[in-house]
Write a protein that holds these residues in place. Structure first.
Motif, PDB file in Angstrom:
ATOM      1  N   LEU A  42       1.941  19.058 100.475  1.00 42.13           N
ATOM      2  CA  LEU A  42       3.031  18.264 101.029  1.00 42.13           C
ATOM      3  C   LEU A  42       2.510  17.159 101.946  1.00 42.13           C
ATOM      4  O   LEU A  42       3.061  16.060 101.993  1.00 42.13           O
ATOM      5  CB  LEU A  42       3.994  19.157 101.798  1.00 42.13           C
ATOM      6  N   ALA A  43       1.436  17.439 102.671  1.00 41.69           N
ATOM      7  CA  ALA A  43       0.850  16.422 103.543  1.00 41.69           C
ATOM      8  C   ALA A  43       0.353  15.238 102.718  1.00 41.69           C
ATOM      9  O   ALA A  43       0.533  14.073 103.100  1.00 41.69           O
ATOM     10  CB  ALA A  43      -0.290  17.025 104.361  1.00 41.69           C
ATOM     11  N   SER A  44      -0.261  15.542 101.568  1.00 41.13           N
ATOM     12  CA  SER A  44      -0.736  14.459 100.688  1.00 41.13           C
ATOM     13  C   SER A  44       0.448  13.650 100.166  1.00 41.13           C
ATOM     14  O   SER A  44       0.396  12.418 100.105  1.00 41.13           O
ATOM     15  CB  SER A  44      -1.525  15.057  99.524  1.00 41.13           C
ATOM     16  N   GLN A  45       1.529  14.349  99.769  1.00 41.70           N
ATOM     17  CA  GLN A  45       2.717  13.654  99.289  1.00 41.70           C
ATOM     18  C   GLN A  45       3.339  12.807 100.392  1.00 41.70           C
ATOM     19  O   GLN A  45       3.758  11.660 100.153  1.00 41.70           O
ATOM     20  CB  GLN A  45       3.740  14.660  98.765  1.00 41.70           C
ATOM     21  N   ALA A  46       3.391  13.359 101.597  1.00 38.81           N
ATOM     22  CA  ALA A  46       3.966  12.625 102.719  1.00 38.81           C
ATOM     23  C   ALA A  46       3.171  11.356 103.009  1.00 38.81           C
ATOM     24  O   ALA A  46       3.747  10.281 103.276  1.00 38.81           O
ATOM     25  CB  ALA A  46       4.011  13.523 103.961  1.00 38.81           C
ATOM     26  N   GLU A  47       1.840  11.473 102.947  1.00 38.22           N
ATOM     27  CA  GLU A  47       0.998  10.302 103.210  1.00 38.22           C
ATOM     28  C   GLU A  47       1.170   9.250 102.128  1.00 38.22           C
ATOM     29  O   GLU A  47       1.273   8.058 102.413  1.00 38.22           O
ATOM     30  CB  GLU A  47      -0.464  10.746 103.299  1.00 38.22           C
ATOM     31  N   TYR A 103      10.722  18.463 107.923  1.00 38.87           N
ATOM     32  CA  TYR A 103      11.919  18.938 107.205  1.00 38.87           C
ATOM     33  C   TYR A 103      11.526  19.541 105.862  1.00 38.87           C
ATOM     34  O   TYR A 103      12.015  20.612 105.479  1.00 38.87           O
ATOM     35  CB  TYR A 103      12.897  17.778 106.992  1.00 38.87           C
ATOM     36  N   ALA A 104      10.653  18.853 105.116  1.00 40.87           N
ATOM     37  CA  ALA A 104      10.233  19.348 103.799  1.00 40.87           C
ATOM     38  C   ALA A 104       9.512  20.689 103.924  1.00 40.87           C
ATOM     39  O   ALA A 104       9.722  21.598 103.102  1.00 40.87           O
ATOM     40  CB  ALA A 104       9.336  18.313 103.112  1.00 40.87           C
TER      41      ALA A 104
END
Length: 264
Positions: free
Chosen positions: A33-38, A49-50
């Protein structure tokens, strides 16, 4: 608040903190998720939230699985899978569907009684109601009537009947299948009567029965006990009658017909 560690140290320590907080889903998915957020330019609040949303979903799925295991259903059949045409009239069918869409009737301690001859699908309907209530996060428990009576008789013999009845209170809905198979025996019937009295206006019972109320003298040892049990059950109750021939007999007839038509 202590100083925030360097990025590499924080990444190494984060799984330990998440395990301590019992955030299993976040622990296994935060990096992706951190990679997606970045990549998508999420804000910190969007990222948080995610993470929380995935954790909530995982916990809900785990709870649903726990409730299903605890219910000890013999099989899984939804109400929608039941063909009610010619078996249940439109009004009672809508009443059944309504029982699967909300749980306030459980909070009121209302009962459901499903009457009909053997093989018409009473257990299917009862299980469908239980599955729907589990989907609404309500603990439920399935019992063949004879198995429940044996369990309560054993508790009485061990002077633990009150505690056994209280343990069943953890289930807002208790499904008692085929109550007519309970023998007309004072010991068997009395523990069943005590269960009915114990749950009256407190917890709900879902009962399937082959016999109408007029034949329940064959279950309880005296007319006075029969009247008292029925009176408590029907005080706050949904009574559904199912008609028609046995599904099992119809399936057997169809198979027999196919075999007669086969060459050889």
């Amino acid at each position: 608040m202590s100083s925030v560690p360097r990025p590499q140290a924080a990444e190494a320590a984060l799984p330990i903190l998440l395990r301590q907080l019992r955030l299993a889903r976040i622990s296994s998915h935060w990096q992706s998720l951190a990679s997606q957020a970045e990549a998508e330019g999420w804000s910190h609040s969007q990222f948080l939230y995610a993470l929380c949303e995935q954790e909530v979903e995982q916990r809900q799925q785990a709870r649903q699985q726990r409730l299903l295991r605890a219910a000890q259903l013999p099989w899984s059949k939804a109400l929608a899978d039941y063909d009610h045409s010619g078996r249940i009239e439109a009004g009672p069918w809508q009443e059944l569907e309504g029982l699967t869409h909300q749980s306030d009737w459980l909070q009121r301690g209302e009962n459901v009684l499903l009457f009909g001859p053997s093989g018409v699908g009473k257990t299917h309907l009862a299980i469908g109601i239980v599955l729907a209530q589990i989907g609404l996060d309500q603990p439920c428990r399935f019992y063949p009537a004879t198995a429940l009576v044996q369990e309560l008789q054993k508790a009485r013999a061990e002077y633990n009947l009150p505690q056994a009845l209280e343990r069943l209170d953890r289930y807002p809905l208790l499904l008692i299948d085929d109550i007519g198979y309970v023998r007309r025996d004072e010991q068997e019937s009395s523990v069943l009567f005590e269960l009915i009295c114990h749950r009256y206006e407190r917890r709900s019972l879902l009962i399937t029965a082959n016999q109408p109320f007029t034949a329940w003298d064959e279950i309880f040892p005296s007319s006075s006990m029969t009247v008292a049990a029925v009176d408590r059950l029907v005080h706050h109750c949904h009574i559904i009658e199912i008609s028609g021939d046995s599904h099992r007999r119809a399936d057997a007839d169809r198979r027999a017909g196919r075999r007669r038509k086969e060459p050889g």
